[in-house]
Design an enzyme around this catalytic site. Structure first.
Site, PDB file in Angstrom:
ATOM      1  N   HIS A 160       0.819  -1.222   0.000  1.00 57.20           N
ATOM      2  CA  HIS A 160       0.000   0.000   0.000  1.00 57.20           C
ATOM      3  C   HIS A 160       0.847   1.264   0.000  1.00 57.20           C
ATOM      4  O   HIS A 160       0.343   2.346   0.309  1.00 57.20           O
ATOM      5  CB  HIS A 160      -0.938  -0.005   1.212  1.00 57.20           C
ATOM      6  CG  HIS A 160      -2.007  -1.052   1.098  1.00 57.20           C
ATOM      7  ND1 HIS A 160      -2.704  -1.513   2.192  1.00 57.20           N
ATOM      8  CD2 HIS A 160      -2.482  -1.739   0.030  1.00 57.20           C
ATOM      9  CE1 HIS A 160      -3.574  -2.431   1.793  1.00 57.20           C
ATOM     10  NE2 HIS A 160      -3.447  -2.599   0.488  1.00 57.20           N
TER      11      HIS A 160
ATOM     12  N   CYS B 167       3.696  13.612 -14.034  1.00 50.95           N
ATOM     13  CA  CYS B 167       4.714  13.071 -14.960  1.00 50.95           C
ATOM     14  C   CYS B 167       5.114  11.642 -14.639  1.00 50.95           C
ATOM     15  O   CYS B 167       6.045  11.100 -15.231  1.00 50.95           O
ATOM     16  CB  CYS B 167       5.961  13.965 -14.968  1.00 50.95           C
ATOM     17  SG  CYS B 167       6.846  14.003 -13.399  1.00 50.95           S
TER      18      CYS B 167
ATOM     19  N   ALA C  78       1.548  -8.118  19.600  1.00 49.66           N
ATOM     20  CA  ALA C  78       2.564  -8.620  18.656  1.00 49.66           C
ATOM     21  C   ALA C  78       3.969  -8.571  19.258  1.00 49.66           C
ATOM     22  O   ALA C  78       4.798  -9.448  18.990  1.00 49.66           O
ATOM     23  CB  ALA C  78       2.507  -7.790  17.374  1.00 49.66           C
TER      24      ALA C  78
HETATM   25  C1  BV8 Z   1      -8.500  -2.305  -4.950  1.00 54.90           C
HETATM   26  C2  BV8 Z   1      -3.001   3.217   2.507  1.00 54.90           C
HETATM   27  C3  BV8 Z   1      -9.114  -2.659  -7.166  1.00 54.90           C
HETATM   28  C4  BV8 Z   1      -3.786   4.398   2.965  1.00 54.90           C
HETATM   29  C5  BV8 Z   1      -4.696   1.522   2.547  1.00 54.90           C
HETATM   30  C6  BV8 Z   1     -15.466   0.197  -3.665  1.00 54.90           C
HETATM   31  C7  BV8 Z   1     -14.647   0.934  -4.527  1.00 54.90           C
HETATM   32  C8  BV8 Z   1     -13.303   0.615  -4.713  1.00 54.90           C
HETATM   33  C9  BV8 Z   1     -12.747  -0.431  -4.017  1.00 54.90           C
HETATM   34  C10 BV8 Z   1     -13.557  -1.127  -3.155  1.00 54.90           C
HETATM   35  C11 BV8 Z   1     -14.905  -0.842  -2.968  1.00 54.90           C
HETATM   36  N1  BV8 Z   1     -15.419  -1.712  -2.060  1.00 54.90           N
HETATM   37  C12 BV8 Z   1     -14.434  -2.543  -1.650  1.00 54.90           C
HETATM   38  C13 BV8 Z   1     -13.320  -2.204  -2.316  1.00 54.90           C
HETATM   39  C14 BV8 Z   1     -12.031  -2.797  -2.192  1.00 54.90           C
HETATM   40  C15 BV8 Z   1     -11.255  -1.930  -1.211  1.00 54.90           C
HETATM   41  C16 BV8 Z   1     -11.590  -2.438   0.176  1.00 54.90           C
HETATM   42  O1  BV8 Z   1     -11.132  -3.476   0.562  1.00 54.90           O
HETATM   43  N2  BV8 Z   1     -12.406  -1.649   0.907  1.00 54.90           N
HETATM   44  C17 BV8 Z   1     -12.782  -2.064   2.244  1.00 54.90           C
HETATM   45  C18 BV8 Z   1     -12.878  -0.825   3.146  1.00 54.90           C
HETATM   46  C19 BV8 Z   1     -14.085  -2.819   2.157  1.00 54.90           C
HETATM   47  N3  BV8 Z   1      -9.858  -2.140  -1.527  1.00 54.90           N
HETATM   48  C20 BV8 Z   1      -9.244  -1.290  -2.365  1.00 54.90           C
HETATM   49  O2  BV8 Z   1      -9.733  -0.279  -2.813  1.00 54.90           O
HETATM   50  C21 BV8 Z   1      -7.834  -1.708  -2.754  1.00 54.90           C
HETATM   51  N4  BV8 Z   1      -7.704  -1.622  -4.167  1.00 54.90           N
HETATM   52  O3  BV8 Z   1      -9.359  -3.052  -4.596  1.00 54.90           O
HETATM   53  O4  BV8 Z   1      -8.237  -2.043  -6.251  1.00 54.90           O
HETATM   54  C22 BV8 Z   1      -8.602  -2.386  -8.495  1.00 54.90           C
HETATM   55  C23 BV8 Z   1      -8.698  -3.380  -9.438  1.00 54.90           C
HETATM   56  C24 BV8 Z   1      -8.243  -3.126 -10.700  1.00 54.90           C
HETATM   57  C25 BV8 Z   1      -7.683  -1.905 -11.003  1.00 54.90           C
HETATM   58  C26 BV8 Z   1      -7.580  -0.909 -10.035  1.00 54.90           C
HETATM   59  C27 BV8 Z   1      -8.047  -1.146  -8.774  1.00 54.90           C
HETATM   60  C28 BV8 Z   1      -6.789  -0.786  -2.166  1.00 54.90           C
HETATM   61  C29 BV8 Z   1      -6.854  -0.830  -0.673  1.00 54.90           C
HETATM   62  C30 BV8 Z   1      -5.673  -0.055  -0.118  1.00 54.90           C
HETATM   63  C31 BV8 Z   1      -6.181   1.145   0.654  1.00 54.90           C
HETATM   64  N5  BV8 Z   1      -5.040   1.785   1.316  1.00 54.90           N
HETATM   65  N6  BV8 Z   1      -3.605   2.045   3.098  1.00 54.90           N
HETATM   66  C32 BV8 Z   1      -3.318   4.857   4.305  1.00 54.90           C
HETATM   67  O5  BV8 Z   1      -2.645   4.089   5.016  1.00 54.90           O
HETATM   68  O6  BV8 Z   1      -3.665   5.994   4.627  1.00 54.90           O
HETATM   69  S1  BV8 Z   1      -5.618   0.479   3.461  1.00 54.90           S
HETATM   70  C33 BV8 Z   1      -5.203   0.689   5.078  1.00 54.90           C
HETATM   71  O7  BV8 Z   1      -6.298   0.172   5.829  1.00 54.90           O
HETATM   72  C34 BV8 Z   1      -4.030  -0.112   5.538  1.00 54.90           C
HETATM   73  O8  BV8 Z   1      -3.015  -0.119   4.584  1.00 54.90           O
HETATM   74  C35 BV8 Z   1      -4.615  -1.458   5.817  1.00 54.90           C
HETATM   75  O9  BV8 Z   1      -4.671  -2.221   4.647  1.00 54.90           O
HETATM   76  C36 BV8 Z   1      -6.001  -1.083   6.206  1.00 54.90           C
HETATM   77  C37 BV8 Z   1      -6.065  -1.061   7.712  1.00 54.90           C
HETATM   78  O10 BV8 Z   1      -6.170  -2.370   8.058  1.00 54.90           O
HETATM   79  P1  BV8 Z   1      -5.269  -2.972   9.222  1.00 54.90           P
HETATM   80  O11 BV8 Z   1      -3.833  -2.794   8.890  1.00 54.90           O
HETATM   81  O12 BV8 Z   1      -5.770  -4.345   9.414  1.00 54.90           O
HETATM   82  O13 BV8 Z   1      -5.556  -2.077  10.485  1.00 54.90           O
HETATM   83  P2  BV8 Z   1      -6.863  -2.095  11.390  1.00 54.90           P
HETATM   84  O14 BV8 Z   1      -6.799  -0.890  12.262  1.00 54.90           O
HETATM   85  O15 BV8 Z   1      -8.062  -2.330  10.531  1.00 54.90           O
HETATM   86  O16 BV8 Z   1      -6.669  -3.396  12.294  1.00 54.90           O
HETATM   87  C38 BV8 Z   1      -5.614  -3.452  13.214  1.00 54.90           C
HETATM   88  C39 BV8 Z   1      -5.585  -4.876  13.709  1.00 54.90           C
HETATM   89  O17 BV8 Z   1      -4.474  -5.018  14.583  1.00 54.90           O
HETATM   90  C40 BV8 Z   1      -6.820  -5.254  14.500  1.00 54.90           C
HETATM   91  O18 BV8 Z   1      -7.229  -6.564  14.134  1.00 54.90           O
HETATM   92  C41 BV8 Z   1      -6.329  -5.254  15.964  1.00 54.90           C
HETATM   93  O19 BV8 Z   1      -6.995  -6.247  16.744  1.00 54.90           O
HETATM   94  C42 BV8 Z   1      -4.892  -5.620  15.784  1.00 54.90           C
HETATM   95  N7  BV8 Z   1      -3.998  -5.080  16.824  1.00 54.90           N
HETATM   96  C43 BV8 Z   1      -4.040  -3.846  17.410  1.00 54.90           C
HETATM   97  N8  BV8 Z   1      -3.007  -3.740  18.275  1.00 54.90           N
HETATM   98  C44 BV8 Z   1      -2.310  -4.900  18.223  1.00 54.90           C
HETATM   99  C45 BV8 Z   1      -2.936  -5.756  17.295  1.00 54.90           C
HETATM  100  N9  BV8 Z   1      -2.486  -6.990  17.020  1.00 54.90           N
HETATM  101  C46 BV8 Z   1      -1.368  -7.402  17.674  1.00 54.90           C
HETATM  102  N10 BV8 Z   1      -0.704  -6.635  18.580  1.00 54.90           N
HETATM  103  C47 BV8 Z   1      -1.149  -5.396  18.887  1.00 54.90           C
HETATM  104  N11 BV8 Z   1      -0.483  -4.652  19.794  1.00 54.90           N
END
Ligand code: BV8
Length: 243
Positions: free
Chosen positions: A115, A126, A230
């Site tokens: 990501h 560009c 973790a």
């Molecule tokens: C794609 C950069 C297709 C940004 C990120 C409608 C329109 C378009 C797309 C979609 C749509 N509907 C669905 C989609 C697909 C979409 C998607 O999945 N949406 C979700 C919301 C439903 N995905 C996309 O758009 C992706 N691209 O599909 O492209 C395509 C096909 C052809 C051609 C072109 C395109 C792109 C997705 C990437 C988005 N960018 N990041 C930024 O960072 O600002 S996503 C971002 O959120 C992160 O990178 C990460 O992926 C996500 C966050 O998730 P987590 O890392 O899991 O974090 P979270 O807080 O959720 O969870 C933390 C976890 O840690 C918890 O489980 C917690 O319990 C645990 N935890 C906490 N503390 C600890 C711990 N565990 C252990 N120890 C601890 N101490």
């Protein structure tokens, strides 16, 4: 039979990490209070449409995140993954969803930022984001001109926004199709295609292990679930694998 009995010292391992692995370093995860990211709704800051609509707001959001990354350090989980890569006979590939540089600073080398990286940028005028990136350690602003093409307003953080294709997907799928072990650390399993990687690994016959504080959205796809922070569970897992 435990999953560990099915792992041999030359097994190939793919590790997917999310915001949870950086939480103990002090970086906020995404799904905090009602899914706001540091007070913003996703669609207001992490989509190409948001950048087109209000580039100053998006720059402000990532300038804050970039500052945050410079103030924190890798934790024991990042360091344990680097130790596994150094000492394990088989290949270890870390695929991170995180845009921080804590895996690099923790010592990981075989690493993919699917990501993007907040400490890099590119000019949308560009370059298409696949080309060469520029290091970006300070704030970006709308009026900054690109050194290559001279245009102001095209510079953007090297981040894959929602609706954009994540980086190095072919290399990732190749690794998933050939891996013996898939470990997911600190990800909620909300965002695709990353959340679907465990299914690919299962199809390849891999053993799957999840390290998280709680059961993620994709917990059912894992043979083993190691619950806890973790910073404790990952070093323990690496010690067990290297024993
Ligand atoms: C794609 C950069 C297709 C940004 C990120 C409608 C329109 C378009 C797309 C979609 C749509 N509907 C669905 C989609 C697909 C979409 C998607 O999945 N949406 C979700 C919301 C439903 N995905 C996309 O758009 C992706 N691209 O599909 O492209 C395509 C096909 C052809 C051609 C072109 C395109 C792109 C997705 C990437 C988005 N960018 N990041 C930024 O960072 O600002 S996503 C971002 O959120 C992160 O990178 C990460 O992926 C996500 C966050 O998730 P987590 O890392 O899991 O974090 P979270 O807080 O959720 O969870 C933390 C976890 O840690 C918890 O489980 C917690 O319990 C645990 N935890 C906490 N503390 C600890 C711990 N565990 C252990 N120890 C601890 N101490």
């Amino acid at each position: 039979m435990s999953v560990f009995d099915q792992i041999s010292p030359d097994s190939s391992i793919v590790v997917l990490t999310g915001a949870g692995i950086s939480a103990e370093s002090g970086l906020a995860t995404f799904r905090g209070a009602d899914g706001l990211w540091e007070g913003h709704r996703v669609e207001d800051v992490a989509t190409p449409e948001a950048f087109a609509r209000d580039p100053a707001l998006v720059h402000e959001f990532y300038n804050l995140r970039r500052k945050g990354v410079k103030d924190v350090h890798p934790n024991d989980a990042h360091k344990a993954l680097a130790e596994l890569e150094q000492k394990w006979l088989g290949e270890v590939l870390v695929v991170t969803q995180n845009i921080d540089d804590l895996h690099e600073r923790g010592g990981s080398k075989n690493l993919i930022h699917m990501h993007g990286e907040v400490l890099k940028a590119f000019c949308a005028n560009c370059s298409d984001g696949m080309g060469d990136k520029i290091d970006c350690v300070d704030d970006l602003a709308v009026e900054m001109a690109c050194e290559n093409c001279g245009y102001a307003g095209g510079l953007r953080p090297d981040i894959v926004w929602f609706g954009e294709m994540p980086y190095q997907m072919e290399r990732i799928f190749e690794a998933l199709q050939n891996c013996d072990v898939f470990v997911s650390i600190g990800t909620s399993g909300n965002v695709y295609p990353a959340a679907g990687f465990v299914r690919e690994a299962l199809l390849s016959g891999a053993v799957t292990i999840e390290c998280n504080l709680e059961h993620s959205m994709i917990a059912n796809d894992f043979h083993e679930h190691i619950t806890g922070p973790a910073g404790e569970t990952v070093p323990a897992l690496v010690r067990r694998l290297l024993a």
